[in-house]
Enzyme design. Structure first.
Site, PDB file in Angstrom:
ATOM      1  N   LYS A   1       0.836  -1.213   0.000  1.00  0.00           N
ATOM      2  CA  LYS A   1       0.000   0.000   0.000  1.00  0.00           C
ATOM      3  C   LYS A   1       0.864   1.254   0.000  1.00  0.00           C
ATOM      4  CE  LYS A   1      -3.901   2.331   0.420  1.00  0.00           C
ATOM      5  NZ  LYS A   1      -3.601   3.604   1.053  1.00  0.00           N
TER       6      LYS A   1
ATOM      7  N   GLU B   1       0.660   6.671  -6.799  1.00  0.00           N
ATOM      8  CA  GLU B   1      -0.472   7.606  -6.873  1.00  0.00           C
ATOM      9  C   GLU B   1       0.030   9.048  -6.871  1.00  0.00           C
ATOM     10  OE1 GLU B   1      -3.294   8.838  -3.384  1.00  0.00           O
ATOM     11  OE2 GLU B   1      -3.963   6.901  -4.174  1.00  0.00           O
TER      12      GLU B   1
END
Length: 311
Positions: free
Chosen positions: A174, A181
């Site tokens: 993550k 991102e």
């Protein structure tokens, strides 16, 4: 399945909603008891008003999903649960904890026979309708037993979630997800600023976005969100150029350096976020002054003066 949720904020609350809608029995606890009461009335969540009450209301083997901020809040909560839970119980950290902390917590809980699972959870406020992407770390047998929970939360039963490795691997994946991102968001932002700066073409940025959304290699969900944003106010008049970061981008950059992996895009995108929060950009001022001193180049002052040293 029966599950307890600690932390019923934006994501925790929606996870509770999605699980209840999927037929699971959910008991929830939140520091702000009003939120717990609201969810109890809205979705039939079984309310608890302390960790002790939450643990009491769950049947063995207990499953607790923690959706609270990284750092001290999650550490304090896990330390408290360590003394409340029994051997065989399961603690799931679905927040944005540092993977090193997750490894340490897994080891400490295992000393009591308590199982630990770290779930890197992506989906934000849209997870309720779109489903969550979940990168999961922990023992395979435990994760397999939790599959009904993950299939309910995911976009599709067999897609959007999976075990990526031992404890800590979920939060590591993550962390890298968020670093990527950062880079994607920065590239989009810079591209649209270049389009906007080309005044002679007078681009309709919303129109360009909608063209790119169909057939283009850069189409994405982020681009869909940009389309929605530009439909409301293309000039973004009511938004300050101040961008926060959750911490995972920083951890990703540090990890890249530790592993001798070059990651210039992720690193620069993090630096741009930090730069956006500098109210007085001293380094830029000094650069302008130095440039003036060695080359006599014009610099801008807060008043009418146009050159360094003039009043």
């Amino acid at each position: 399945m029966e599950i307890g949720i600690v932390g019923l904020g934006k994501m925790g609350g929606n996870i509770a909603r999605k699980l209840v809608a999927g037929g699971h029995t959910v008991t929830g606890y939140n520091l702000n008891s009003e939120i717990t009461k609201i969810l109890a009335e809205e979705i039939g969540l079984c309310p608890a008003f302390s960790l002790e009450e939450l643990v009491r209301k769950l049947s063995p083997v207990r499953i607790l999903w923690l959706m609270i901020p990284a750092g001290a809040p999650i550490e304090t909560t896990i330390n408290a649960l360590k003394d409340l839970l029994d051997s065989g119980d399961i603690v799931i950290d679905g927040g944005n904890s540092n993977y090193k902390d997750s490894i340490s917590r897994s080891e400490r809980l295992s000393e009591r026979g308590i199982n630990f699972v770290d779930v890197g959870t992506s989906g934000g406020i849209w997870g309720l309708t779109e489903g969550y992407s979940m990168m999961i770390g922990g023992e395979k047998e435990i994760i397999d037993n939790l599959a009904p929970i993950f299939t309910t939360l995911s976009p599709e039963q067999e897609k959007g979630w999976g075990r990526v490795g031992q404890a800590g691997a979920g939060h590591f994946a993550k962390m890298i997800h968020n670093g990527i991102e950062y880079g994607l968001m920065q590239a989009y932002a810079e591209g649209f600023e270049i389009l906007r700066a080309k005044k002679e073409f007078d681009f309709d940025l919303k129109e360009v976005t909608d063209i790119w959304l169909h057939g283009s290699v850069i189409r994405s969900w982020l681009l869909e969100l940009i389309s929605d944003i530009l439909a409301g106010d293309e000039d973004l008049r009511n938004i300050e150029p101040w961008v926060a970061d959750s911490g995972e981008g920083r951890w990703a950059v540090v990890e890249a350096m530790d592993l001798d992996v070059p990651a210039p895009v992720i690193t620069l995108s993090l630096q741009k976020r930090i730069e956006s929060r500098v109210e007085e950009n001293y380094s830029a001022k000094l650069l302008a002054a130095i440039r003036n001193r060695f080359g006599g180049h014009e610099i801008k002052h807060t008043g009418l003066a146009s050159r360094y040293g003039e009043d």
